[in-house]
Design a protein around this motif. Structure first.
Motif, mmCIF file in Angstrom:
data_model
loop_
_atom_site.group_PDB
_atom_site.id
_atom_site.type_symbol
_atom_site.label_atom_id
_atom_site.label_comp_id
_atom_site.label_asym_id
_atom_site.label_seq_id
_atom_site.Cartn_x
_atom_site.Cartn_y
_atom_site.Cartn_z
ATOM 1 N N GLN A 179 -10.097 12.244 11.032
ATOM 2 C CA GLN A 179 -9.755 12.568 12.455
ATOM 3 C C GLN A 179 -8.688 14.103 12.534
ATOM 4 O O GLN A 179 -9.164 14.901 13.325
ATOM 5 N N ASP A 222 -11.117 16.857 12.005
ATOM 6 C CA ASP A 222 -11.746 17.316 13.313
ATOM 7 C C ASP A 222 -10.759 17.854 14.425
ATOM 8 O O ASP A 222 -11.087 18.913 15.127
ATOM 9 N N LYS A 223 -9.539 17.469 14.572
ATOM 10 C CA LYS A 223 -8.721 17.986 15.334
ATOM 11 C C LYS A 223 -8.214 19.372 14.944
ATOM 12 O O LYS A 223 -8.406 20.377 15.925
ATOM 13 N N HIS A 224 -8.054 19.587 13.987
ATOM 14 C CA HIS A 224 -7.803 20.968 13.046
ATOM 15 C C HIS A 224 -8.778 22.087 13.504
ATOM 16 O O HIS A 224 -8.552 23.105 14.166
ATOM 17 N N LYS A 233 -11.149 21.625 16.015
ATOM 18 C CA LYS A 233 -10.919 21.969 17.295
ATOM 19 C C LYS A 233 -10.016 22.860 17.805
ATOM 20 O O LYS A 233 -10.091 23.805 18.807
ATOM 21 N N GLN A 250 0.323 23.751 16.572
ATOM 22 C CA GLN A 250 -0.045 22.369 16.505
ATOM 23 C C GLN A 250 -1.185 22.450 15.250
ATOM 24 O O GLN A 250 -1.197 21.502 14.525
ATOM 25 N N LYS A 251 -1.892 23.580 15.149
ATOM 26 C CA LYS A 251 -2.501 23.460 13.774
ATOM 27 C C LYS A 251 -1.659 23.505 12.591
ATOM 28 O O LYS A 251 -2.337 22.630 11.761
ATOM 29 N N LEU A 262 -0.759 19.821 11.953
ATOM 30 C CA LEU A 262 -1.879 19.009 11.250
ATOM 31 C C LEU A 262 -2.219 19.221 9.995
ATOM 32 O O LEU A 262 -2.498 18.349 8.974
#
Length: 66
Positions: free
Chosen positions: A9, A12-14, A16, A41-42, A45
């Motif tokens: 998860q 996937d967020k990274h 995106k 944010q990246k 993560l």
């Protein structure tokens, strides 16, 4: 495993976030503050992923010994 699912998860967020950063920067006059926020944010993560991978590796190694 729950940890592996959580890691996926985060990956996937990274990804995106990478896409969002590229999209934002593709515009003329892109918003520097927005990009900076997305990059922060990246980075968070990425740090969490590294922590989970490191901690997970220790847990997996300990489980293999039992």
């Amino acid at each position: 495993m729950a940890v592996e699912s959580h890691i996926q998860q985060l990956i996937d967020k990274h990804k995106k976030l990478e896409e969002n950063i590229a999209e934002e920067m593709s515009h003329t006059g892109w918003d520097e503050l927005k990009v900076k926020s997305l990059k922060q944010q990246k980075l968070r993560l990425k740090e969490e992923l590294e922590r989970l991978r490191t901690d997970g590796g220790v847990l997996y190694a300990a489980a293999d010994r039992h």
